[in-house]
Design a protein around this motif. Structure first.
Motif, PDB file in Angstrom:
ATOM      1  N   HIS A 287       0.817  -1.221   0.000  1.00  0.00           N
ATOM      2  CA  HIS A 287       0.000   0.000   0.000  1.00  0.00           C
ATOM      3  C   HIS A 287       0.849   1.269   0.000  1.00  0.00           C
ATOM      4  O   HIS A 287       0.364   2.352   0.351  1.00  0.00           O
ATOM      5  CB  HIS A 287      -0.955  -0.023   1.191  1.00  0.00           C
ATOM      6  CG  HIS A 287      -1.980  -1.121   1.107  1.00  0.00           C
ATOM      7  ND1 HIS A 287      -3.088  -1.042   0.299  1.00  0.00           N
ATOM      8  CD2 HIS A 287      -2.027  -2.349   1.701  1.00  0.00           C
ATOM      9  CE1 HIS A 287      -3.792  -2.155   0.406  1.00  0.00           C
ATOM     10  NE2 HIS A 287      -3.172  -2.966   1.252  1.00  0.00           N
ATOM     11  N   GLY A 288       2.115   1.143  -0.408  1.00  0.00           N
ATOM     12  CA  GLY A 288       2.938   2.325  -0.657  1.00  0.00           C
ATOM     13  C   GLY A 288       3.574   2.963   0.551  1.00  0.00           C
ATOM     14  O   GLY A 288       4.103   4.074   0.445  1.00  0.00           O
ATOM     15  N   GLY A 289       3.541   2.301   1.701  1.00  0.00           N
ATOM     16  CA  GLY A 289       4.211   2.852   2.866  1.00  0.00           C
ATOM     17  C   GLY A 289       5.575   2.225   3.058  1.00  0.00           C
ATOM     18  O   GLY A 289       5.996   1.371   2.278  1.00  0.00           O
ATOM     19  N   PHE A 299       6.461  -1.119  15.375  1.00  0.00           N
ATOM     20  CA  PHE A 299       7.165  -0.335  14.368  1.00  0.00           C
ATOM     21  C   PHE A 299       6.404   0.946  14.061  1.00  0.00           C
ATOM     22  O   PHE A 299       5.214   1.108  14.393  1.00  0.00           O
ATOM     23  CB  PHE A 299       7.401  -1.136  13.084  1.00  0.00           C
ATOM     24  CG  PHE A 299       6.149  -1.657  12.421  1.00  0.00           C
ATOM     25  CD1 PHE A 299       5.299  -0.834  11.693  1.00  0.00           C
ATOM     26  CD2 PHE A 299       5.838  -3.015  12.494  1.00  0.00           C
ATOM     27  CE1 PHE A 299       4.168  -1.325  11.065  1.00  0.00           C
ATOM     28  CE2 PHE A 299       4.709  -3.530  11.873  1.00  0.00           C
ATOM     29  CZ  PHE A 299       3.873  -2.681  11.158  1.00  0.00           C
ATOM     30  N   LEU A 300       7.124   1.856  13.443  1.00  0.00           N
ATOM     31  CA  LEU A 300       6.577   3.113  12.940  1.00  0.00           C
ATOM     32  C   LEU A 300       6.625   3.053  11.426  1.00  0.00           C
ATOM     33  O   LEU A 300       7.687   2.836  10.838  1.00  0.00           O
ATOM     34  CB  LEU A 300       7.402   4.298  13.453  1.00  0.00           C
ATOM     35  CG  LEU A 300       7.307   5.627  12.680  1.00  0.00           C
ATOM     36  CD1 LEU A 300       5.891   6.175  12.738  1.00  0.00           C
ATOM     37  CD2 LEU A 300       8.305   6.636  13.236  1.00  0.00           C
ATOM     38  N   ALA A 301       5.484   3.222  10.773  1.00  0.00           N
ATOM     39  CA  ALA A 301       5.409   3.235   9.310  1.00  0.00           C
ATOM     40  C   ALA A 301       4.903   4.593   8.845  1.00  0.00           C
ATOM     41  O   ALA A 301       4.115   5.252   9.546  1.00  0.00           O
ATOM     42  CB  ALA A 301       4.499   2.127   8.802  1.00  0.00           C
ATOM     43  N   ILE A 302       5.368   5.005   7.681  1.00  0.00           N
ATOM     44  CA  ILE A 302       5.002   6.308   7.133  1.00  0.00           C
ATOM     45  C   ILE A 302       4.392   6.126   5.753  1.00  0.00           C
ATOM     46  O   ILE A 302       4.913   5.374   4.920  1.00  0.00           O
ATOM     47  CB  ILE A 302       6.233   7.236   7.046  1.00  0.00           C
ATOM     48  CG1 ILE A 302       6.780   7.532   8.450  1.00  0.00           C
ATOM     49  CG2 ILE A 302       5.895   8.529   6.329  1.00  0.00           C
ATOM     50  CD1 ILE A 302       8.036   8.378   8.448  1.00  0.00           C
ATOM     51  N   PHE A 303       3.313   6.838   5.496  1.00  0.00           N
ATOM     52  CA  PHE A 303       2.670   6.890   4.183  1.00  0.00           C
ATOM     53  C   PHE A 303       2.659   8.352   3.731  1.00  0.00           C
ATOM     54  O   PHE A 303       2.302   9.238   4.518  1.00  0.00           O
ATOM     55  CB  PHE A 303       1.237   6.360   4.245  1.00  0.00           C
ATOM     56  CG  PHE A 303       1.134   4.909   4.621  1.00  0.00           C
ATOM     57  CD1 PHE A 303       0.908   3.938   3.663  1.00  0.00           C
ATOM     58  CD2 PHE A 303       1.270   4.517   5.958  1.00  0.00           C
ATOM     59  CE1 PHE A 303       0.813   2.599   4.017  1.00  0.00           C
ATOM     60  CE2 PHE A 303       1.167   3.186   6.323  1.00  0.00           C
ATOM     61  CZ  PHE A 303       0.948   2.219   5.349  1.00  0.00           C
ATOM     62  N   GLY A 304       3.047   8.604   2.500  1.00  0.00           N
ATOM     63  CA  GLY A 304       3.049   9.974   1.980  1.00  0.00           C
ATOM     64  C   GLY A 304       4.395  10.649   2.037  1.00  0.00           C
ATOM     65  O   GLY A 304       4.517  11.834   1.714  1.00  0.00           O
ATOM     66  N   ASP A 309       1.785  11.258  -1.609  1.00  0.00           N
ATOM     67  CA  ASP A 309       0.694  10.319  -1.832  1.00  0.00           C
ATOM     68  C   ASP A 309      -0.602  10.988  -1.397  1.00  0.00           C
ATOM     69  O   ASP A 309      -0.885  11.086  -0.197  1.00  0.00           O
ATOM     70  CB  ASP A 309       0.926   9.029  -1.032  1.00  0.00           C
ATOM     71  CG  ASP A 309      -0.169   8.002  -1.277  1.00  0.00           C
ATOM     72  OD1 ASP A 309      -1.091   8.280  -2.065  1.00  0.00           O
ATOM     73  OD2 ASP A 309      -0.093   6.907  -0.668  1.00  0.00           O
ATOM     74  N   PRO A 310      -1.414  11.457  -2.349  1.00  0.00           N
ATOM     75  CA  PRO A 310      -2.668  12.137  -1.981  1.00  0.00           C
ATOM     76  C   PRO A 310      -3.669  11.208  -1.297  1.00  0.00           C
ATOM     77  O   PRO A 310      -4.629  11.678  -0.689  1.00  0.00           O
ATOM     78  CB  PRO A 310      -3.196  12.635  -3.328  1.00  0.00           C
ATOM     79  CG  PRO A 310      -2.530  11.775  -4.358  1.00  0.00           C
ATOM     80  CD  PRO A 310      -1.199  11.419  -3.798  1.00  0.00           C
ATOM     81  N   PHE A 311      -3.455   9.904  -1.404  1.00  0.00           N
ATOM     82  CA  PHE A 311      -4.368   8.938  -0.779  1.00  0.00           C
ATOM     83  C   PHE A 311      -3.668   8.195   0.360  1.00  0.00           C
ATOM     84  O   PHE A 311      -3.951   7.019   0.626  1.00  0.00           O
ATOM     85  CB  PHE A 311      -4.871   7.937  -1.825  1.00  0.00           C
ATOM     86  CG  PHE A 311      -5.562   8.595  -2.987  1.00  0.00           C
ATOM     87  CD1 PHE A 311      -6.844   9.101  -2.867  1.00  0.00           C
ATOM     88  CD2 PHE A 311      -4.905   8.738  -4.201  1.00  0.00           C
ATOM     89  CE1 PHE A 311      -7.473   9.711  -3.927  1.00  0.00           C
ATOM     90  CE2 PHE A 311      -5.525   9.345  -5.273  1.00  0.00           C
ATOM     91  CZ  PHE A 311      -6.817   9.847  -5.147  1.00  0.00           C
ATOM     92  N   ALA A 312      -2.750   8.891   1.032  1.00  0.00           N
ATOM     93  CA  ALA A 312      -1.976   8.267   2.103  1.00  0.00           C
ATOM     94  C   ALA A 312      -2.887   7.704   3.194  1.00  0.00           C
ATOM     95  O   ALA A 312      -2.650   6.599   3.709  1.00  0.00           O
ATOM     96  CB  ALA A 312      -0.997   9.276   2.698  1.00  0.00           C
ATOM     97  N   ALA A 313      -3.940   8.434   3.562  1.00  0.00           N
ATOM     98  CA  ALA A 313      -4.837   7.979   4.622  1.00  0.00           C
ATOM     99  C   ALA A 313      -5.532   6.681   4.228  1.00  0.00           C
ATOM    100  O   ALA A 313      -5.600   5.725   5.016  1.00  0.00           O
ATOM    101  CB  ALA A 313      -5.866   9.063   4.940  1.00  0.00           C
ATOM    102  N   ALA A 395     -11.801  12.581   8.208  1.00  0.00           N
ATOM    103  CA  ALA A 395     -12.127  13.572   7.178  1.00  0.00           C
ATOM    104  C   ALA A 395     -11.514  13.193   5.837  1.00  0.00           C
ATOM    105  O   ALA A 395     -12.136  13.374   4.781  1.00  0.00           O
ATOM    106  CB  ALA A 395     -11.630  14.946   7.612  1.00  0.00           C
ATOM    107  N   ALA A 396     -10.302  12.657   5.857  1.00  0.00           N
ATOM    108  CA  ALA A 396      -9.630  12.273   4.611  1.00  0.00           C
ATOM    109  C   ALA A 396     -10.214  10.994   4.038  1.00  0.00           C
ATOM    110  O   ALA A 396     -10.269  10.829   2.804  1.00  0.00           O
ATOM    111  CB  ALA A 396      -8.132  12.096   4.867  1.00  0.00           C
ATOM    112  N   LEU A 397     -10.684  10.105   4.886  1.00  0.00           N
ATOM    113  CA  LEU A 397     -11.201   8.823   4.406  1.00  0.00           C
ATOM    114  C   LEU A 397     -12.580   8.962   3.777  1.00  0.00           C
ATOM    115  O   LEU A 397     -12.867   8.332   2.755  1.00  0.00           O
ATOM    116  CB  LEU A 397     -11.267   7.823   5.571  1.00  0.00           C
ATOM    117  CG  LEU A 397      -9.933   7.316   6.118  1.00  0.00           C
ATOM    118  CD1 LEU A 397     -10.157   6.527   7.406  1.00  0.00           C
ATOM    119  CD2 LEU A 397      -9.243   6.441   5.083  1.00  0.00           C
TER     120      LEU A 397
END
Length: 425
Positions: A287-289, A299-304, A309-313, A395-397
């Motif tokens: 999923h791009g993270g 662990f700590l994972a980051i998206f965006g 990534d405009p759809f990180a959420a 709000a983003a979802l």
């Protein structure tokens, strides 16, 4: 890594590659000479009558060994010297490599001279020794240098024309241009071999630079970066010195890990973590993270970040749900070592970039967004939810949030007002 440092590292790597190629070339030539001397010597020992049909004089029994043997011994000595020098961290100097090419490529000329001593020029120049020149020319490609293959072609052409002139005279050469044509072909073959060597050298440099870039990406973002993200990062070279961007941060923690690990062997603990993290990492990758840090039993994972990534959420929630679904499907939440997790997700602005010394840097995210995501993960211990998200995530979802349960508002250190939180299924 700076350009000068890359060039310096490349030269060291190229020297090592040339040394390895030189070893391969010398071994190959030595093996070729072994095959030739054995095959020819067997003919002279067991098929003398057949060989003497093409000659005008009786042939010495050990002629092949006398002619090819010294060159084979030379290749063996060259191989031993090269291995000795490489073991001491040095290679052949350039002058020695040119001298080596001159000696090696003289073998066909010597063989042609001897063959002409026992047979007619037509037979001598029509037999296999003339083709031996091309073996040395082709093998010179492994030197990864243009001048050496070109020099080998010139030596071959000069040796061939020299022996042809010695045997046939200039007038004989003039009346039979095939010898000149063959010499020209040798020069051309040496030039082509040199160009191929340059091409191989250029490909090696590109492969080296790509490896350096991949290593840099791995050093910055850890080993657990999906191949697709790595490719995109390589297409966008950047120092990632610092940026403020909107990211989605995921914190995941394995519940009751310390208690369950207390009575187990270190090997069993490591095996449990490896098997647990394996499918989680795959879900994050899909999923791009990327996993920014392992935190013992979480662990700590980051998206965006580091790529937008405009759809990180949405991607972060999809990864989290996939992890939870996998745990349920495997039925490990109630096994001998229960695998239960808590996940917190928050979307917001954060400072991202490289932090560290010139020798070792790490890509990190800093700010309230990271702190709140960590707090949300901790709240899964207090609320009946394995996945808790913030109001900004909801709000983003939008409709992608699916079944969501409001869990009220909680006080969070650093925030003036209580923060609404949601539990997702």
């Amino acid at each position: 890594m700076k350009i000068s440092a890359i060039d310096s590292a490349f030269e060291r790597a190229l020297s090592a590659e040339i040394a390895a190629s030189e070893l391969l070339r010398v071994r190959m030539l030595a093996a070729t000479l072994v095959v030739l001397v054995v095959a020819e010597q067997l003919l002279f020992l067991f098929a003398r009558d057949l060989v003497e049909q093409f000659t005008q004089k009786p042939l010495p029994t050990w002629l092949p060994a006398e002619i090819i043997g010294p060159f084979l011994a030379y290749e063996v000595v060259a191989l031993l010297v090269l291995r000795y020098r490489l073991a001491r961290g040095s290679t052949f100097p350039t002058a020695a490599r040119f001298a080596n090419a001159l000696i090696e490529t003289s073998l066909p000329t010597v063989i042609l001279w001897w063959v002409n001593e026992f047979t007619t020029p037509a037979v001598a120049f029509g037999t296999w020794p003339t083709m031996l020149y091309f073996i040395f020319i082709v093998a010179s490609t492994l030197r990864l240098d243009f001048l050496l293959p070109a020099f080998t072609g010139i030596v071959a052409a000069a040796g061939y024309l020299g022996i042809a002139t010695w045997v046939l005279s200039l007038q004989g050469i003039a009346t039979n241009p095939n010898h000149i044509i063959k010499a020209v072909i040798m020069v051309f073959a040496g030039t082509v071999a040199g160009l191929v060597a340059l091409r191989l050298r250029a490909k090696f440099r590109r492969a080296f630079e790509e490896a350096v870039s991949r290593e840099r990406v791995t050093n910055l973002f850890g080993q657990h970066v999906s191949p697709s993200v790595v490719e995109r990062l390589l297409d966008r070279p950047s120092e990632f010195t610092g940026d403020i961007r909107e990211i989605c941060v995921m914190f995941l923690d394995i519940r009751n890990f310390t208690e369950n690990a207390r009575d187990r062997s270190p090997a069993a603990v490591v095996e449990f973590l490896n098997s647990s993290f394996a499918f989680m990492i795959e879900a994050i990758d899909r999923h791009g993270g990327f996993i920014n840090k392992f935190l013992g039993d979480g662990f700590l994972a980051i998206f965006g970040a580091p790529l937008d990534d405009p759809f990180a959420a949405c991607h972060a929630v999809a990864a989290a749900r996939e992890i939870l679904a996998e745990i349920d499907e495997r039925g490990v939440s109630d096994g001998p070592w229960p695998l239960r997790v808590g996940i917190g997700l928050h979307l917001g602005s954060a400072v991202t970039g490289n932090v560290g010394s010139p020798r070792r840097k790490e890509f990190i995210a800093i700010g309230d967004t990271v702190n709140l995501a960590s707090r949300l993960e901790q709240l899964t211990k207090e609320y009946p939810a394995r996945l808790i998200v913030s109001d900004s995530m909801m709000a983003a979802l939008g409709a992608a949030a699916g079944a969501a349960r409001p869990l009220g508002k909680v006080a969070v250190k650093g925030y003036a007002e209580a923060v609404p939180i949601w539990g997702l299924d």
